[in-house]
Enzyme design. Structure first.
Site, PDB file in Angstrom:
ATOM      1  CD  GLU A   1     -57.299 -36.849 -25.202  1.00  0.00           C
ATOM      2  OE1 GLU A   1     -57.383 -37.152 -23.807  1.00  0.00           O
ATOM      3  OE2 GLU A   1     -55.869 -38.527 -25.879  1.00  0.00           O
TER       4      GLU A   1
ATOM      5  CG  ASP B   1     -53.735 -34.167 -20.521  1.00  0.00           C
ATOM      6  OD1 ASP B   1     -53.465 -33.028 -21.927  1.00  0.00           O
ATOM      7  OD2 ASP B   1     -54.484 -35.073 -21.141  1.00  0.00           O
TER       8      ASP B   1
ATOM      9  CG  HIS C   1     -55.080 -31.938 -16.828  1.00  0.00           C
ATOM     10  ND1 HIS C   1     -55.673 -31.650 -18.128  1.00  0.00           N
ATOM     11  CD2 HIS C   1     -55.250 -33.353 -16.182  1.00  0.00           C
ATOM     12  CE1 HIS C   1     -56.026 -32.795 -18.883  1.00  0.00           C
ATOM     13  NE2 HIS C   1     -56.231 -33.751 -17.822  1.00  0.00           N
TER      14      HIS C   1
ATOM     15  NE  ARG D   1     -61.516 -33.482 -17.788  1.00  0.00           N
ATOM     16  CZ  ARG D   1     -61.671 -34.687 -17.575  1.00  0.00           C
ATOM     17  NH1 ARG D   1     -60.408 -35.841 -18.058  1.00  0.00           N
ATOM     18  NH2 ARG D   1     -62.205 -35.448 -17.220  1.00  0.00           N
TER      19      ARG D   1
ATOM     20  N   GLY E   1     -50.532 -40.976 -22.434  1.00  0.00           N
ATOM     21  CA  GLY E   1     -49.649 -40.087 -21.262  1.00  0.00           C
ATOM     22  C   GLY E   1     -49.351 -40.802 -20.151  1.00  0.00           C
ATOM     23  CG  HIS E   2     -50.079 -42.027 -15.074  1.00  0.00           C
ATOM     24  ND1 HIS E   2     -49.981 -43.586 -14.919  1.00  0.00           N
ATOM     25  CD2 HIS E   2     -51.294 -40.702 -14.305  1.00  0.00           C
ATOM     26  CE1 HIS E   2     -49.716 -42.578 -13.519  1.00  0.00           C
ATOM     27  NE2 HIS E   2     -50.784 -41.427 -13.377  1.00  0.00           N
TER      28      HIS E   2
ATOM     29  NE  ARG F   1     -47.781 -26.952  -3.383  1.00  0.00           N
ATOM     30  CZ  ARG F   1     -46.096 -27.027  -2.915  1.00  0.00           C
ATOM     31  NH1 ARG F   1     -45.563 -26.487  -3.423  1.00  0.00           N
ATOM     32  NH2 ARG F   1     -46.306 -27.848  -2.395  1.00  0.00           N
TER      33      ARG F   1
ATOM     34  N   GLY G   1     -54.369 -45.788 -21.357  1.00  0.00           N
ATOM     35  CA  GLY G   1     -54.073 -46.576 -20.091  1.00  0.00           C
ATOM     36  C   GLY G   1     -52.641 -47.758 -20.488  1.00  0.00           C
TER      37      GLY G   1
ATOM     38  CG  ASN H   1     -52.199 -36.846 -22.705  1.00  0.00           C
ATOM     39  OD1 ASN H   1     -52.271 -36.132 -22.468  1.00  0.00           O
ATOM     40  ND2 ASN H   1     -53.578 -37.365 -23.187  1.00  0.00           N
TER      41      ASN H   1
ATOM     42  CB  THR I   1     -58.602 -40.541 -16.696  1.00  0.00           C
ATOM     43  OG1 THR I   1     -58.043 -40.750 -18.293  1.00  0.00           O
ATOM     44  CG2 THR I   1     -58.929 -41.959 -16.428  1.00  0.00           C
ATOM     45  CB  THR I   2     -61.873 -40.312 -20.803  1.00  0.00           C
ATOM     46  OG1 THR I   2     -60.725 -38.422 -20.740  1.00  0.00           O
ATOM     47  CG2 THR I   2     -62.409 -40.357 -21.549  1.00  0.00           C
TER      48      THR I   2
HETATM   49  N1  PXP Z   1     -56.617 -41.284 -25.045  1.00  0.00           N
HETATM   50  C1  PXP Z   1     -57.517 -40.087 -25.196  1.00  0.00           C
HETATM   51  C2  PXP Z   1     -58.184 -40.319 -25.869  1.00  0.00           C
HETATM   52  C3  PXP Z   1     -57.378 -40.299 -24.216  1.00  0.00           C
HETATM   53  O1  PXP Z   1     -58.416 -39.387 -23.157  1.00  0.00           O
HETATM   54  C4  PXP Z   1     -56.252 -40.302 -23.294  1.00  0.00           C
HETATM   55  C5  PXP Z   1     -56.323 -39.704 -21.843  1.00  0.00           C
HETATM   56  O2  PXP Z   1     -56.200 -38.592 -21.196  1.00  0.00           O
HETATM   57  C6  PXP Z   1     -55.280 -40.826 -23.375  1.00  0.00           C
HETATM   58  C7  PXP Z   1     -55.340 -41.613 -25.016  1.00  0.00           C
HETATM   59  C8  PXP Z   1     -53.835 -41.692 -22.629  1.00  0.00           C
HETATM   60  O3  PXP Z   1     -54.166 -42.104 -22.123  1.00  0.00           O
HETATM   61  P1  PXP Z   1     -53.334 -42.820 -20.679  1.00  0.00           P
HETATM   62  O4  PXP Z   1     -52.938 -41.229 -19.991  1.00  0.00           O
HETATM   63  O5  PXP Z   1     -53.540 -43.305 -19.692  1.00  0.00           O
HETATM   64  O6  PXP Z   1     -51.751 -43.100 -21.536  1.00  0.00           O
END
Ligand code: PXP
Length: 240
Positions: A72, A11, A52, A47, A215-216, A20, A194, A9, A102-103
């Site tokens: 998503e 994002d 983002h 979103r 993602g994060h 910025r 997460g 991900n 976040t979600t």
């Molecule tokens: N899956 C879904 C459905 C999400 O909404 C997100 C966050 O956008 C993720 C996975 C990835 O989460 P993370 O950024 O905590 O890895």
């Protein structure tokens, strides 16, 4: 056992750019580097507030990436139109609240059955696959199966946020049972939210889970060591 597929991900590459309102870093560049390092899918969350990812990112990613694009999105008419325009391989339906960082949880499919059914029908009619993000809860999984949606993404947030090892073990067990139930009901099981380099192994060990969206944690590591190394290190942890 097959290794788990990795959806990266990107994002938060866009989050840095939007800090910025500038042109860099470019999410498409991040996605291509992630693919070169072995990502099996690129995921973005468009979103409602466009904090983002922007519409142009979805457009450019669709045209640039060689793997699969997973979008998503909330179950809204606007998102159905966008999906029908850019045709990601899949749309993962997620709940969305403006105030959230976040979600925050899975979509309540029981409460929103008609909306989810209609949105899934519209997406399928546009040639887009449908997945739904839900908490690891049997009633939710059954509700998804009833709507003839073939894919389910199990929310690993509670597992990821568990403060103590016994809590983490209990939450991982819930994800494992949910994945087993999903497969029994004929669904393909995916998971995410997460997950990090430190906690991913326990979820990788769940044999029913075919794919993880992360993602994060990957973007955070990529900021320091580069995207390719960050993806490769995660892929190594996803061997089983
Ligand atoms: N899956 C879904 C459905 C999400 O909404 C997100 C966050 O956008 C993720 C996975 C990835 O989460 P993370 O950024 O905590 O890895």
């Amino acid at each position: 056992m097959e290794p788990v597929r990795l959806g990266v991900n990107v994002d938060h590459i866009a989050t840095i750019r939007e800090a910025r309102r500038s042109r860099e870093p470019e999410p498409v560049a991040a996605a291509v580097l992630a693919e070169l390092a072995g990502a099996d899918q690129i995921t973005v969350h468009l979103r409602g507030d466009r904090r983002h990812i922007q519409d142009r990112d979805v457009d450019l990613l669709r045209r640039a990436i060689a793997t699969r694009l997973n979008l998503e999105a909330a179950a809204t008419p606007q998102m159905v139109t966008i999906a029908a325009t850019y045709k990601p391989d899949t749309v993962t339906l997620v709940p969305e609240r403006r105030e959230e960082i976040t979600t925050e949880g899975g979509l309540d499919v029981l409460l929103n059955q008609n909306l989810v059914r209609k949105t899934a029908q519209d997406l399928r009619a546009a040639g887009v696959g449908v997945s739904v993000f839900v908490d690891p809860d049997y009633d939710q999984i059954k509700a998804v199966a009833k709507l003839e949606i073939g894919l389910i993404e199990l929310n690993t947030a509670k597992y990821s946020e568990a403060a103590r090892p016994d809590q983490a073990a209990a939450e991982a067990d819930k994800v494992s049972q949910a994945a087993r139930a999903a497969v029994k009901l004929g669904l393909k099981a995916i998971a995410g939210h997460g997950l990090t380099y430190r906690n991913v192994r326990r979820i990788v060990q769940i044999p029913e889970i075919e794919e993880l969206n992360i993602g994060h944690s990957i973007v955070a590591r990529a900021a320091l060591v580069g995207m390719e190394r960050a993806v490769r290190e995660m892929k190594t942890l996803m061997q089983r």
